[in-house]
Write an enzyme that holds these catalytic residues in place. Sequence first.
Site, short mmCIF file in Angstrom:
data_model
loop_
_atom_site.label_atom_id
_atom_site.label_comp_id
_atom_site.label_asym_id
_atom_site.label_seq_id
_atom_site.Cartn_x
_atom_site.Cartn_y
_atom_site.Cartn_z
N GLU A 1 0.80 -1.23 0.00
CA GLU A 1 0.00 0.00 0.00
C GLU A 1 0.83 1.28 0.00
O GLU A 1 0.39 2.30 -0.53
CB GLU A 1 -0.97 0.01 1.19
CG GLU A 1 -0.35 0.20 2.57
CD GLU A 1 0.12 -1.10 3.21
OE1 GLU A 1 0.33 -1.10 4.43
OE2 GLU A 1 0.27 -2.11 2.48
N LYS B 1 15.20 -12.64 -19.17
CA LYS B 1 15.58 -13.84 -18.43
C LYS B 1 14.69 -15.03 -18.78
O LYS B 1 14.98 -16.16 -18.37
CB LYS B 1 15.54 -13.55 -16.93
CG LYS B 1 16.60 -12.55 -16.49
CD LYS B 1 16.46 -12.17 -15.04
CE LYS B 1 17.59 -11.22 -14.62
NZ LYS B 1 17.62 -9.97 -15.40
N ILE C 1 -2.58 -10.62 -6.77
CA ILE C 1 -3.00 -11.30 -7.99
C ILE C 1 -3.19 -12.80 -7.75
O ILE C 1 -3.80 -13.48 -8.58
CB ILE C 1 -1.99 -11.08 -9.13
CG1 ILE C 1 -0.59 -11.54 -8.72
CG2 ILE C 1 -1.97 -9.61 -9.56
CD1 ILE C 1 0.44 -11.51 -9.85
N THR D 1 29.72 -9.80 -9.41
CA THR D 1 29.72 -11.25 -9.53
C THR D 1 30.83 -11.76 -10.42
O THR D 1 31.48 -12.76 -10.13
CB THR D 1 28.36 -11.73 -10.07
OG1 THR D 1 28.08 -11.03 -11.29
CG2 THR D 1 27.26 -11.46 -9.07
N ALA E 1 1.86 -5.94 -14.60
CA ALA E 1 3.26 -5.73 -14.22
C ALA E 1 3.60 -6.38 -12.89
O ALA E 1 4.77 -6.37 -12.48
CB ALA E 1 3.55 -4.23 -14.15
N GLU F 1 22.13 -17.11 -12.01
CA GLU F 1 22.58 -16.01 -12.87
C GLU F 1 23.37 -16.52 -14.07
O GLU F 1 24.06 -17.54 -14.01
CB GLU F 1 23.44 -15.03 -12.08
CG GLU F 1 22.66 -14.11 -11.19
CD GLU F 1 23.53 -13.02 -10.61
OE1 GLU F 1 23.03 -11.89 -10.44
OE2 GLU F 1 24.70 -13.28 -10.30
N VAL G 1 16.13 -2.81 -16.01
CA VAL G 1 15.69 -1.42 -15.98
C VAL G 1 16.49 -0.70 -14.90
O VAL G 1 16.49 -1.09 -13.74
CB VAL G 1 14.17 -1.33 -15.68
CG1 VAL G 1 13.75 0.13 -15.63
CG2 VAL G 1 13.39 -2.07 -16.75
#
Length: 642
Positions: free
Chosen positions: A335, A429, A362, A491, A383, A562, A467
């Site tokens: 919220e 990914k 959801i 990494t 999203a 990864e 992003v």
Amino acid sequence: MAEKPKLSQRTVLRTFLYMGIDLIVVNVAFAFAMMLRFNLNLQSPTYQQFSGALQRLTPFLCAICIGCFALAGLYRRLWKYAGLEEIFTIALGSGFTVVATYAFTRLMDVYSLLPKSVSLPRAVYIIAWFIMTFLTVVTRMGGRAFWRMTWRAAKGSQAHMLRRVMVVGAGWAGATTIRDTRLSGDATVVIAVDDDPAKAGTRIGRVKVLYSTENIPEYARRYAIDEIIIAIPSASAVDKRRIMNICAQTDCKLRYVPMLSEVVDGKPQMGAVRDVNIADLLCRDEVKLDMDSIRSYLTDRTVLVTGGGGSIGSELCRQIARFSPKRLIIFDIYENNAYELLYELRQKYGSALNAEVLIGSIRDRKRLEAVFAQYRPDVVFHAAAHKHVPLMEDSPAEAVKNNVGGTLNVALCADKYGVKQYVQLSTDKAVNPTNVMGATKRITELIVQYMALRSHTEYMAVRFGNVLGSNGSVIPLFRHQIASGGPVTLTHPDMERYFMTIPEASQLVLQAGASRRSGSLFILDMGTPVKIADLARNLIRLSGYTPGRDIELKYVGLRPGEKLYEELMKPEERARMQKTHHEQIFIAPPIEMDYDHFEARIQALLRQAEDDPEHIRDGIREFVPEYHPKQSENAASEKTAV
């Protein structure tokens, strides 16, 4: 109605001072003009006659001068920043004074309104205009020159304490930046640099222009530069990116004069200088949107954004609000972010935007049913997702419940309640995934493809890479580590990722939604991949530190799930890739898949997430055969061995 601000005592005193100076100037100007008109023959009877007329005219001349100068706005100017426009205004005010005085004397004499004549020879008015303009410029600009000399004298002994600035760009923006920096009083512009050979060796004021931005690191060392201001707002994105990356090789603080397109929606004002941020180093051309096509499906429509309080979701809401939707529904489980976004939108749009925040998950099908039934959205942007790769490796069943189960819930509700367009956000990914998060997002792409075949709703998915600055991305982590004094953890030295800014990604998602090709997977052009190590070094420099000296870089190895390199599309998708009318958006047509009992298989996977979470990766692999959890570890060891 707001009260008109009162003038300060200092402003009033300054205005009266200028008025007093102007009264002296106008009288001196007419007196000298009279003398010049009569060739300095002060004993001439004609001169004596007109000299008396000038004396009788003096009180009227003073009143006319003050009135005309006020009309021209000369008492509302900040003369410390005066330039050519102010000189023109002075000439205009002087012209008003001369014309008004001539008209006044003619009126007085023609109608005999005064006992004696106040007319002067016409040449006197013309000569007086030149003298008055010159003297007024001298008195106004002289004050500025005196202020500058006083400032230089006061600061001369402290020059070594001022920031030493290099300005990149010797055009109008560079000249303005040099002037404003000099006037700021806390910095000194040492040199300017430009790629135009014709400007090499020239000067802007006292600042010498040197040639070639390629030599910026050398110039920074030679002239002990503390700060670089990039003042080339009209440069192409490619040139700007090249110059910013050259500047980032120095230890200087970087600042930037924004381009014209940034001077909107509360962004920096033209001529302002702001700090360079990590997004500036991407420096791609501005996204060109087909506004009409986006407006056609958003304006006066009810739009639902799931995950509307998140990084991408909130920016989607900001972009959607520009197109005047009938109602904007921000649906999120958290919220605080959603409330802050709603407050921001109401501050900006007021009652012109009908926006609401609805709290829910959801994964809660009943809650979604209630929302869809009540609001009947026309467009849905989905999203909401769990997206943090390492965390989802530790909780794979939760990734399935939220990303797969939640997406299926939203997609089914969109079909049931007649949504016109459904846009699913995916990730690079999802291509040959090596982690649970990517694999679950690949399943969501399959859900979109499946629903498009059985529904009148137009289902689309949009796939893009990382992003900058989004929640859970490397930038906030790096900033926190830098603020803590380091080290910055990486990494692998060769790890690369595709990057976009949040506004870029959101705008292209909206544009993809306007394409209205149901069942399609839209892939955004992310430009060239960026090495994470380079990103970290640039961020350290932009924070005012030197990588390896002030802030340590520490390699810790790949995290679970990864990959060294991300892919935007699979080979079979690349072979069938189609262009759209937008140069940054491509379409991968649906690939062949087994649609029989698809939904039942999804439900079985969700039951496995509930009942047998230990073996959920096996269930994921049945849907996504290209999912190879161990690939990342193998790739890392192979690369290290090389």
